[in-house]
Motif scaffolding. Structure first.
Motif, mmCIF file in Angstrom:
data_model
loop_
_atom_site.group_PDB
_atom_site.id
_atom_site.type_symbol
_atom_site.label_atom_id
_atom_site.label_comp_id
_atom_site.label_asym_id
_atom_site.label_seq_id
_atom_site.Cartn_x
_atom_site.Cartn_y
_atom_site.Cartn_z
ATOM 1 N N UNK A 1 29.440 -82.966 25.088
ATOM 2 C CA UNK A 1 30.749 -82.163 24.405
ATOM 3 C C UNK A 1 32.149 -82.612 25.098
ATOM 4 N N UNK A 2 33.092 -82.895 24.476
ATOM 5 C CA UNK A 2 34.323 -83.521 25.005
ATOM 6 C C UNK A 2 35.203 -82.608 23.932
ATOM 7 N N UNK A 3 36.436 -82.019 24.590
ATOM 8 C CA UNK A 3 37.385 -81.280 23.854
ATOM 9 C C UNK A 3 38.761 -81.551 24.551
ATOM 10 N N UNK A 4 39.855 -82.056 23.626
ATOM 11 C CA UNK A 4 41.143 -82.625 24.133
ATOM 12 C C UNK A 4 42.164 -81.334 23.751
ATOM 13 N N UNK A 5 42.561 -81.099 25.023
ATOM 14 C CA UNK A 5 43.822 -80.109 24.688
ATOM 15 C C UNK A 5 44.722 -80.459 25.827
ATOM 16 N N UNK A 6 45.809 -79.482 25.870
ATOM 17 C CA UNK A 6 47.233 -79.888 26.607
ATOM 18 C C UNK A 6 46.764 -80.029 28.212
ATOM 19 N N UNK A 7 45.642 -79.636 28.638
ATOM 20 C CA UNK A 7 45.447 -79.854 30.074
ATOM 21 C C UNK A 7 44.672 -81.343 30.229
ATOM 22 N N UNK A 8 44.066 -81.842 29.410
ATOM 23 C CA UNK A 8 43.201 -82.979 29.654
ATOM 24 C C UNK A 8 42.171 -82.912 28.575
ATOM 25 N N UNK A 9 40.951 -83.442 29.186
ATOM 26 C CA UNK A 9 39.870 -83.689 28.412
ATOM 27 C C UNK A 9 38.584 -82.813 28.994
ATOM 28 N N UNK A 10 38.411 -81.639 28.547
ATOM 29 C CA UNK A 10 37.254 -80.861 28.955
ATOM 30 C C UNK A 10 36.165 -81.520 28.464
ATOM 31 N N UNK A 11 35.085 -81.730 29.576
ATOM 32 C CA UNK A 11 33.827 -82.282 29.151
ATOM 33 C C UNK A 11 32.638 -81.074 29.489
ATOM 34 N N UNK A 12 31.652 -81.085 28.806
ATOM 35 C CA UNK A 12 30.481 -80.571 29.298
ATOM 36 C C UNK A 12 29.008 -81.316 28.948
ATOM 37 N N UNK A 13 28.315 -81.369 29.916
ATOM 38 C CA UNK A 13 27.091 -82.124 29.546
ATOM 39 C C UNK A 13 25.827 -81.250 30.037
ATOM 40 N N UNK A 14 24.731 -81.189 29.034
ATOM 41 C CA UNK A 14 23.827 -80.216 29.375
ATOM 42 C C UNK A 14 22.525 -81.120 28.806
ATOM 43 N N UNK A 15 21.579 -80.742 29.750
ATOM 44 C CA UNK A 15 20.066 -81.321 29.715
ATOM 45 C C UNK A 15 19.125 -80.289 30.223
ATOM 46 N N UNK A 16 17.944 -80.648 29.948
ATOM 47 C CA UNK A 16 16.798 -79.968 30.441
ATOM 48 C C UNK A 16 15.991 -80.714 31.484
ATOM 49 N N UNK A 17 16.637 -81.622 32.052
ATOM 50 C CA UNK A 17 15.899 -82.440 33.362
ATOM 51 C C UNK A 17 15.639 -81.588 34.359
ATOM 52 N N UNK B 1 31.659 -90.550 32.821
ATOM 53 C CA UNK B 1 30.459 -90.300 31.638
ATOM 54 C C UNK B 1 29.545 -91.204 32.163
ATOM 55 N N UNK B 2 29.453 -92.424 32.385
ATOM 56 C CA UNK B 2 28.655 -93.483 32.648
ATOM 57 C C UNK B 2 27.906 -92.981 33.714
ATOM 58 N N UNK B 3 28.579 -92.656 34.985
ATOM 59 C CA UNK B 3 27.846 -92.287 36.070
ATOM 60 C C UNK B 3 27.044 -91.015 35.919
ATOM 61 N N UNK B 4 27.549 -90.009 35.358
ATOM 62 C CA UNK B 4 26.927 -88.786 35.130
ATOM 63 C C UNK B 4 25.562 -88.698 34.080
ATOM 64 N N UNK B 5 25.758 -89.472 33.187
ATOM 65 C CA UNK B 5 24.797 -89.712 32.205
ATOM 66 C C UNK B 5 23.737 -90.648 32.538
ATOM 67 N N UNK B 6 24.012 -91.624 33.227
ATOM 68 C CA UNK B 6 23.026 -92.529 33.827
ATOM 69 C C UNK B 6 21.982 -91.653 34.821
ATOM 70 N N UNK C 1 16.061 -73.180 32.672
ATOM 71 C CA UNK C 1 15.695 -74.505 32.536
ATOM 72 C C UNK C 1 16.510 -75.696 31.934
ATOM 73 N N UNK C 2 17.931 -75.316 31.937
ATOM 74 C CA UNK C 2 18.826 -76.124 31.465
ATOM 75 C C UNK C 2 19.954 -76.317 32.494
ATOM 76 N N UNK C 3 20.437 -77.635 32.621
ATOM 77 C CA UNK C 3 21.449 -77.810 33.583
ATOM 78 C C UNK C 3 22.746 -77.951 32.823
ATOM 79 N N UNK C 4 23.918 -77.388 33.149
ATOM 80 C CA UNK C 4 25.183 -77.608 32.627
ATOM 81 C C UNK C 4 26.129 -78.167 33.648
ATOM 82 N N UNK C 5 26.723 -79.020 33.489
ATOM 83 C CA UNK C 5 27.689 -79.768 34.125
ATOM 84 C C UNK C 5 28.853 -79.872 33.342
ATOM 85 N N UNK C 6 29.993 -79.333 34.055
ATOM 86 C CA UNK C 6 31.402 -79.135 33.482
ATOM 87 C C UNK C 6 32.687 -79.815 34.322
ATOM 88 N N UNK C 7 33.455 -80.470 33.561
ATOM 89 C CA UNK C 7 34.581 -80.640 34.517
ATOM 90 C C UNK C 7 35.876 -81.013 33.266
#
Length: 163
Positions: free
Chosen positions: A84-100, A61-66, A147-153
């Motif tokens: 946004x972070x969601x914990x489920x049986x597969x792990x922690x799903x993360x999505x990060x969006x911005x308008x940069x 998260x620090x690498x992506x956000x910075x 105009x928005x970026x969405x990175x998910x992992x």
């Protein structure tokens, strides 16, 4: 609608309801706000992660956000990042969006041949971050729309409690 006050109040000894499994936080695109968002996200999931998993989450998260602050908004501090972070049986799903600015396709070149992978000391300062991110996460994807970026992992986690 007002709450029915005729219900008996919960005693302090009762176990509180588990926190929601979703963490959602929007913040300004500046280093101090990133630091606060990291601290808040880690605190939310700390009980559900091993020390190693928490460290991996913080690193990714620090690498992506910075990167978003530095490159997406070019250190202007003007703009918003949504995490946004969601914990489920597969792990922690993360999505990060911005308008940069749009993420360069070279950052997510998932077809890189390991034999062509550069040595960390040959890269400019910070140049190894995307290799690190790709090594630590699964299901990495990027999309830009309107105009928005969405990175998910997904950060794989050992099976455990979902509380």
């Amino acid at each position: 609608m007002l709450a029915d006050r005729s219900q008996p109040s919960r005693s302090p000894a009762e176990t509180p309801r588990p926190e929601p499994k979703i963490f959602h936080h929007s913040f300004e695109a500046d280093p101090l706000s990133v630091r606060f968002a990291l601290r808040t996200a880690l605190a939310r999931f700390l009980r559900q992660l091993s020390q190693e998993e928490a460290g991996t989450l913080e690193l990714v998260l620090a690498e992506v956000l910075n990167n978003i602050v530095e490159h997406g908004y070019r250190d202007t501090g003007h703009g918003t990042i949504t995490l946004s972070l969601v914990r489920d049986h597969r792990g922690l799903s993360c999505s990060i969006s911005d308008d940069g600015v749009e993420l360069p396709h070279s950052c997510l070149d998932l077809g890189i041949d390991e034999s062509r992978r550069p040595e960390p000391d040959t890269l400019p300062e910070g140049g190894f971050g995307w290799f690190l991110i790709r090594d630590l996460v699964e299901d990495l994807g990027y999309h830009r729309e309107n105009g928005r970026n969405l990175l998910a992992f997904r950060l794989p986690l050992k099976p455990g409690t979902l509380s």
